[in-house]
Design a protein around this motif. Structure first.
Motif, PDB file in Angstrom:
ATOM      1  N   ASP A  48       0.969   9.856  11.390  1.00  0.00           N
ATOM      2  CA  ASP A  48       0.075  10.349  10.343  1.00  0.00           C
ATOM      3  C   ASP A  48       0.111   9.485   9.088  1.00  0.00           C
ATOM      4  N   GLN A  49       0.944   8.481   9.042  1.00  0.00           N
ATOM      5  CA  GLN A  49       1.039   7.601   7.874  1.00  0.00           C
ATOM      6  C   GLN A  49       0.341   6.264   8.091  1.00  0.00           C
ATOM      7  N   VAL A  50      -0.563   6.196   9.048  1.00  0.00           N
ATOM      8  CA  VAL A  50      -1.224   4.930   9.354  1.00  0.00           C
ATOM      9  C   VAL A  50      -2.093   4.456   8.190  1.00  0.00           C
ATOM     10  N   LEU A  51      -2.731   5.361   7.476  1.00  0.00           N
ATOM     11  CA  LEU A  51      -3.551   4.950   6.334  1.00  0.00           C
ATOM     12  C   LEU A  51      -2.691   4.407   5.198  1.00  0.00           C
ATOM     13  N   ARG A  52      -1.521   5.002   5.003  1.00  0.00           N
ATOM     14  CA  ARG A  52      -0.605   4.492   3.989  1.00  0.00           C
ATOM     15  C   ARG A  52      -0.193   3.065   4.314  1.00  0.00           C
ATOM     16  N   ASP A  53       0.191   2.825   5.551  1.00  0.00           N
ATOM     17  CA  ASP A  53       0.629   1.495   5.948  1.00  0.00           C
ATOM     18  C   ASP A  53      -0.527   0.490   5.924  1.00  0.00           C
ATOM     19  N   ALA A  54      -1.717   0.919   6.296  1.00  0.00           N
ATOM     20  CA  ALA A  54      -2.881   0.033   6.215  1.00  0.00           C
ATOM     21  C   ALA A  54      -3.175  -0.334   4.762  1.00  0.00           C
ATOM     22  N   GLY A  55      -3.033   0.622   3.855  1.00  0.00           N
ATOM     23  CA  GLY A  55      -3.236   0.347   2.434  1.00  0.00           C
ATOM     24  C   GLY A  55      -2.201  -0.608   1.876  1.00  0.00           C
ATOM     25  N   ILE A  56      -0.937  -0.400   2.249  1.00  0.00           N
ATOM     26  CA  ILE A  56       0.124  -1.314   1.820  1.00  0.00           C
ATOM     27  C   ILE A  56      -0.160  -2.712   2.356  1.00  0.00           C
TER      28      ILE A  56
END
Length: 132
Positions: free
Chosen positions: A33-41
C-alpha cells in the motif's frame, strides 16, 4: 459429430477457462500500500540527481524515478519481513529498473547514468522507509 462437438463444447470450454483466469488470480501483486509513497520518493530523487548530472528533462527524470520507486517497492513486497529491507536489494533493483526504463523511454544513450540515478533512488527509499 466432430462439428457438433467443436461448435458446442469448445466455446463453453473457452469461456470457462477465460473466467477462471480473470476472476481467480494465482498470486496477489507484490507491491504494497506504500507504492505511491515510494514512487514519489523516486520521482523527486531522480529529478534531483538528473539536475546534478546536467540532465534537465524534468518530466523524463520524474517518470523514470517514479517507475524505479515502484519497482523497488514491488521487489520489497516479495520479502517475508517487509519492514527489514535490504539496502543491496533496494539499490540493485533501483539501478536495474532505471536502466531498463531509460531504454524504454528513449534515453538509452546514458545507461550507466540511468543506473546511477536508479541506485540513488533505491538508496533514498531505503534510508527513508527502512523499518516503517
Amino acid at each position: 459429430m466432430n462439428n457438433i462437438l467443436k461448435h458446442t463444447l469448445l466455446p463453453s470450454l473457452m469461456a470457462a477457462s477465460l473466467a477462471g483466469v480473470t476472476l481467480v488470480p494465482a498470486k496477489p501483486a507484490a507491491a504494497d500500500d506504500q507504492v505511491l509513497r515510494d514512487a514519489g520518493i523516486g520521482a523527486v530523487t531522480n529529478v534531483v540527481t538528473g539536475a546534478v548530472r546536467g540532465k534537465r528533462n524534468v518530466l523524463n527524470n520524474a517518470v523514470r524515478g517514479g517507475v524505479t520507486g515502484a519497482a523497488v517497492n514491488g521487489a520489497n513486497g516479495l520479502r517475508k519481513n517487509r519492514r527489514n529491507r535490504s539496502v543491496v536489494q533496494d539499490v540493485g533493483v533501483g539501478a536495474g529498473a532505471s536502466a531498463v526504463t531509460g531504454a524504454i523511454t528513449g534515453n538509452s544513450k546514458d545507461t550507466l547514468g540511468n543506473a546511477v540515478d536508479g541506485a540513488a533512488v533505491g538508496a533514498a527509499i531505503h534510508l527513508l522507509t527502512n523499518g516503517k
